[in-house]
Design a protein around this motif. Structure first.
Motif: not given
Length: 516
Positions: A104-133
């Motif tokens: 509650t003091e600093d949500p963004s900092r805590i989420l960043e520490k645990v690797g949770v990345l949200l956009d401005e709307s609060g949606t998780d921007i991570r999209n885990y999938k296997l890809i060929a590069v």
């Protein structure tokens, strides 16, 4: 040995006042926060003995249910997904109070520490999938095959699917890691979360991962502990005990597997001795302290070179092998001054000689006192092992008694109960001697020793009956049942009085029991 019939008229319903309400002990707060969130349901009001504590035995399914409920609760409060909430709880070691406070003091900092990345709307921007590069080369295996599937966390450190899978599998299956599996890149601290693990590893490995998460749920909770018995999957929850209470309470619990242990230190049941006394006693028995006591009691220093000398004959004329100094064993004085009349030591009353003899006598007395308690402690420990072996053979004895006497299986259960009580009493008696070793001598100590002696006599009488030949056991059924009940009552009386004394501060010790 006393005639066993002396106990036949014992009233087993006495001392009904020795009960304690379930909520009479303050739970305290310095044993850690209660992290499973199930304090809203109040247990039924029951009575328990002064040496008992309230506890709950939980199966693996019970723990998983509490784990999922805590994750769901966090999801509802913070508006996060299951995996996001799980990542936060693992980071905060399942402590939802601390999580909510810092989030509650600093949500963004805590989420960043645990690797949770949200956009401005609060949606998780991570999209885990296997890809060929195209043109990708794995830094671990150096493979660069066309169409090679790869994976990377939000840190961008990309590796091939097989290497990533093997890395996570090794962490889980060989190292037993679940909470802090980091990116395979050695310089990166991003943690691999539940979603990634489920995506990459085999179902069997993921199942093991979930099992390890359940273990962390218990290990991180100061009010819960896994049963120490081999291959036992139960855990015990005990909220009534705090760290500061362990010098006045011995929180013994019993798992559903039948193993009894101390919730405070994890040692097997050691009532009536407190955790610190047990630690001091076991260290005293195992380290070199008693070797030093033996040396002090059985040897002397050469008055000239201070070499340690052991008397190996009857003559008091001693000659140091190191410096060849001749002296008197009795008074440590120079031997030439004694002449040939060593038995009429003229220096006997010298202050230094008297002090030396007094120190020698004190060392010998301390050693003899320790051996008095240790020998009885070790004897009951050995007897408990023999009784345990006897318990293993009891079922066979019960079957033989059933076939020879015509009794039903229910009717011969008194032997199993007698065997169980014998083991409990032996274990209690063993630790009474460790407890008594540290007690100061006063009236309370005499009362304790009287209770100890009564229990010891009752146990020996029951053990004598229990060891009778099978043809006699059916005729001794009533006496064995009486002895069993009497032993249980004597044990209860001893433990109740000791527990009350601990809570009231009545016991005084010969040493500082707070430090080793």
């Amino acid at each position: 040995m006393s005639d066993i019939s002396e106990f036949d008229d014992y009233d087993y319903d006495q001392e009904s006042d020795d009960v304690m309400d379930l909520e009479s002990i303050d739970g305290g707060s310095d044993f850690g926060n209660d992290i499973d969130g199930f304090d809203d349901v109040k247990p039924e009001r029951v009575v328990r003995k002064p040496y008992e504590v309230a506890y709950e035995v939980l199966s693996t399914d019970d723990i998983k249910a509490r784990e999922e409920a805590l994750v769901a609760q966090t999801c509802n409060i913070l508006g996060l997904t299951h995996d996001q909430a799980l990542s936060l709880l693992l980071y905060f070691r399942w402590n939802n109070d601390r999580l909510l406070e810092q989030y509650t003091e600093d949500p963004s900092r805590i989420l960043e520490k645990v690797g949770v990345l949200l956009d401005e709307s609060g949606t998780d921007i991570r999209n885990y999938k296997l890809i060929a590069v195209d043109g990708f080369t794995c830094d671990i295996c150096c493979e660069d095959n066309e169409g090679l599937f790869t994976f990377a966390l939000e840190c961008g450190h990309r590796f091939c699917q097989d290497c990533y899978k093997q890395y996570i599998t090794q962490k889980i299956m060989e190292e037993g890691e679940s909470r802090n599996i980091q990116c395979p890149d050695g310089t990166c601290s991003i943690v691999v979360n539940n979603e990634v693990i489920k995506l990459l590893v085999d179902p069997k490995v993921y199942e093991r991962y979930q099992s390890l998460l359940t273990r962390t749920f218990v290990l991180d909770n100061d009010h819960m502990a896994w049963c120490p018995a081999p291959n036992c999957e139960y855990a015990v929850r005990c909220n009534d005990i705090s760290t500061k209470d362990l010098d006045t309470i011995v929180p013994t619990v019993e798992c559903k597997c039948g193993y009894r242990f101390c919730f405070g230190c994890g040692h097997s049941d050691h009532q009536p001795s407190t955790c610190m006394l047990v630690k001091k006693w076991l260290q005293k028995c195992q380290d070199d302290s008693e070797t030093a006591s033996w040396i002090s009691a059985n040897t002397k220093e050469c008055p000239k070179c201070k070499a340690i000398i052991e008397k190996n004959g009857g003559c008091n004329h001693m000659t140091c092998r190191k410096c060849h100094y001749e002296f008197c064993w009795i008074c440590s004085g120079s031997w030439p001054e004694h002449g040939v009349a060593w038995y009429n030591c003229s220096r006997y009353e010298d202050k230094a000689s008297v002090e030396a003899r007094d120190n020698q006598a004190k060392s010998r007395a301390l050693l003899e006192r320790y051996l008095h308690y240790y020998n009885r402690y070790a004897n009951h420990e050995h007897s408990a092992k023999l009784d345990k072996d006897l318990f293993i053979r009891t079922e066979k004895k019960m079957m033989q008694l059933q076939s020879t006497s015509g009794m039903s299986w229910i009717e011969v259960q008194y032997l199993a109960q007698a065997s169980k009580v014998l083991q409990e009493c032996r274990e209690t008696l063993k630790w009474t001697y460790a407890f008594a070793f540290y007690l100061a001598r006063n009236n309370e100590t005499h009362i304790f020793e009287d209770n100890q002696q009564d229990l010891e006599l009752a146990v020996e009488n029951l053990s004598l009956l229990f060891g009778k030949p099978i043809p006699e056991l059916s005729e001794l059924k009533v006496q064995i049942m009486d002895r069993t009940a009497y032993c249980s009552k004597r044990r209860e009386n001893l433990l109740s009085d000791t527990a009350k004394g601990l809570q009231e501060g009545r016991w005084k010790y010969q040493t500082n029991v707070d430090v080793l």
